[in-house]
Design a protein around this motif. Structure first.
Motif, PDB file in Angstrom:
ATOM      1  N   ILE A 111       0.841  -1.206   0.000  1.00  0.00           N
ATOM      2  CA  ILE A 111       0.000   0.000   0.000  1.00  0.00           C
ATOM      3  C   ILE A 111       0.868   1.244   0.000  1.00  0.00           C
ATOM      4  CG2 ILE A 111      -1.592   1.372   1.410  1.00  0.00           C
ATOM      5  CD1 ILE A 111      -2.927  -1.250   2.232  1.00  0.00           C
ATOM      6  N   LYS A 114       2.551   1.278  -3.607  1.00  0.00           N
ATOM      7  CA  LYS A 114       1.694   1.315  -4.792  1.00  0.00           C
ATOM      8  C   LYS A 114       0.397   2.086  -4.594  1.00  0.00           C
ATOM      9  CE  LYS A 114       3.456  -3.224  -6.183  1.00  0.00           C
ATOM     10  NZ  LYS A 114       3.097  -4.641  -6.464  1.00  0.00           N
ATOM     11  N   GLY A 115       0.067   2.353  -3.312  1.00  0.00           N
ATOM     12  CA  GLY A 115      -1.164   3.084  -3.034  1.00  0.00           C
ATOM     13  C   GLY A 115      -2.389   2.205  -2.878  1.00  0.00           C
ATOM     14  N   ARG A 116      -2.310   0.958  -3.361  1.00  0.00           N
ATOM     15  CA  ARG A 116      -3.491   0.091  -3.317  1.00  0.00           C
ATOM     16  C   ARG A 116      -3.083  -1.346  -3.594  1.00  0.00           C
ATOM     17  NH1 ARG A 116      -7.114  -1.929  -7.204  1.00  0.00           N
ATOM     18  NH2 ARG A 116      -9.298  -2.062  -6.541  1.00  0.00           N
ATOM     19  N   ILE A 117      -3.694  -2.287  -2.879  1.00  0.00           N
ATOM     20  CA  ILE A 117      -3.530  -3.707  -3.179  1.00  0.00           C
ATOM     21  C   ILE A 117      -4.774  -4.460  -2.720  1.00  0.00           C
ATOM     22  CG2 ILE A 117      -2.319  -4.199  -0.995  1.00  0.00           C
ATOM     23  CD1 ILE A 117      -0.737  -6.365  -2.537  1.00  0.00           C
ATOM     24  N   ASP A 118      -5.269  -5.331  -3.576  1.00  0.00           N
ATOM     25  CA  ASP A 118      -6.473  -6.119  -3.266  1.00  0.00           C
ATOM     26  C   ASP A 118      -7.617  -5.238  -2.789  1.00  0.00           C
ATOM     27  OD1 ASP A 118      -5.039  -8.308  -3.959  1.00  0.00           O
ATOM     28  OD2 ASP A 118      -4.806  -9.120  -1.943  1.00  0.00           O
ATOM     29  N   GLY A 119      -7.731  -4.044  -3.362  1.00  0.00           N
ATOM     30  CA  GLY A 119      -8.821  -3.141  -3.006  1.00  0.00           C
ATOM     31  C   GLY A 119      -8.612  -2.373  -1.720  1.00  0.00           C
ATOM     32  N   CYS A 120      -7.453  -2.518  -1.098  1.00  0.00           N
ATOM     33  CA  CYS A 120      -7.160  -1.838   0.171  1.00  0.00           C
ATOM     34  C   CYS A 120      -6.236  -0.643  -0.066  1.00  0.00           C
ATOM     35  CB  CYS A 120      -6.506  -2.798   1.159  1.00  0.00           C
ATOM     36  SG  CYS A 120      -7.541  -4.215   1.622  1.00  0.00           S
ATOM     37  N   HIS A 121      -6.605   0.499   0.553  1.00  0.00           N
ATOM     38  CA  HIS A 121      -5.805   1.716   0.431  1.00  0.00           C
ATOM     39  C   HIS A 121      -5.161   2.127   1.751  1.00  0.00           C
ATOM     40  CE1 HIS A 121      -8.732   1.933  -2.900  1.00  0.00           C
ATOM     41  NE2 HIS A 121      -7.805   2.595  -3.549  1.00  0.00           N
ATOM     42  N   THR A 122      -5.681   1.617   2.863  1.00  0.00           N
ATOM     43  CA  THR A 122      -5.217   2.045   4.178  1.00  0.00           C
ATOM     44  C   THR A 122      -5.089   0.843   5.117  1.00  0.00           C
ATOM     45  OG1 THR A 122      -7.459   2.330   5.079  1.00  0.00           O
ATOM     46  CG2 THR A 122      -6.471   4.229   3.915  1.00  0.00           C
ATOM     47  N   ASP A 125      -8.443  -0.418   5.965  1.00  0.00           N
ATOM     48  CA  ASP A 125      -8.993  -1.294   4.924  1.00  0.00           C
ATOM     49  C   ASP A 125      -8.487  -2.727   5.109  1.00  0.00           C
ATOM     50  OD1 ASP A 125     -10.313   0.817   3.745  1.00  0.00           O
ATOM     51  OD2 ASP A 125      -8.821   1.119   2.169  1.00  0.00           O
ATOM     52  N   ARG A 129     -10.551  -6.088   5.784  1.00  0.00           N
ATOM     53  CA  ARG A 129     -10.415  -7.222   4.871  1.00  0.00           C
ATOM     54  C   ARG A 129     -10.191  -8.524   5.636  1.00  0.00           C
ATOM     55  NH1 ARG A 129      -9.223  -8.757  -0.256  1.00  0.00           N
ATOM     56  NH2 ARG A 129      -7.758 -10.482  -0.570  1.00  0.00           N
TER      57      ARG A 129
END
Length: 220
Positions: A111, A114-122, A125, A129
């Motif tokens: 995160i 890349k800012g995001r992984i598997d729909g998670c940003h924070t 998140d 999940r």
């Protein structure tokens, strides 16, 4: 328009043609793209190993339903240690909190980079999940199976589920996607796990392997 773009991105038009060709070649019981199949998690001992220079192409979800001859299915690597599987085992078998697993740290790093992984940003998140994964695990333990990805997410068939290629002798080979769900199934040693059909060897089709792959679990 968005649905059309998603369909094109997922290769749906090509898959529809592939399905027609498969039926013409192999009859009404031919394998179909994005088809739901059922495998035993611990029967998956190997990953498919792409090796294009030696007849093992790199297959993606868009190749689902391809019937391929040749020796591509012999290119494998042992399942072995894997951060998601190892961390899920740590959590469910040894009681290690999610936030203390190597997987949680790795996801946070992804995160950050890349800012995001598997729909998670924070971080929040991620916590949410893994709370959902706890619920999936509890349901799978109670029912003895996982619900098909397509029935939960309303996708085309099992698109987006646990991707599995089928070797000439019917052996399932893992290849990308659905690792969290697969790891839960592996930990619980589920006898029937829903998966997305990837590429299947022509000898497996001719041997009638699809009939067994289509048999779902007996509900408790």
């Amino acid at each position: 328009m968005n649905n059309l773009k998603k369909a094109i991105s997922a290769g749906v038009p090509v898959k529809m043609v592939r399905d027609v060709v498969n039926r013409l070649r192999f009859g009404a019981d031919a394998p179909q793209s994005d088809e739901l199949i059922w495998v035993r998690a611990r029967d998956v001992a190997n990953w498919y190993k792409p090796d294009p220079d030696n007849g093992a192409p790199r297959y993606r979800r868009r190749h689902s339903g391809i019937v391929a001859a040749g020796d591509w299915d012999l290119s494998r690597k042992p399942f072995g240690s894997q951060i998601k599987l190892d961390s899920i085992r740590d959590h469910f078998e040894r009681g290690v909190p999610w936030q203390q697993t190597n997987l949680f740290d790795w996801m946070l790093k992804q995160i950050s980079e890349k800012g995001r992984i598997d729909g998670c940003h924070t971080r929040e998140d991620l916590i949410e999940r893994y709370e959902r994964l706890d619920r999936i695990y509890d349901e799978a333990q109670r029912t003895g199976t996982l619900r098909p990805h397509g029935s939960v997410n309303e996708t085309r068939g099992e698109q987006g589920g646990i991707l599995v290629h089928i070797a000439r002798d019917g052996t399932p080979l893992r290849d990308g996607g659905g690792m969290h769900r697969f790891a839960i199934a592996y930990v619980l040693d589920l006898q029937k796990v829903p998966a997305q059909l990837g590429v299947i060897h022509s000898e497996a089709v001719q041997a009638g392997v699809m009939a067994e792959l289509r048999k779902g679990p007996v509900r408790r």
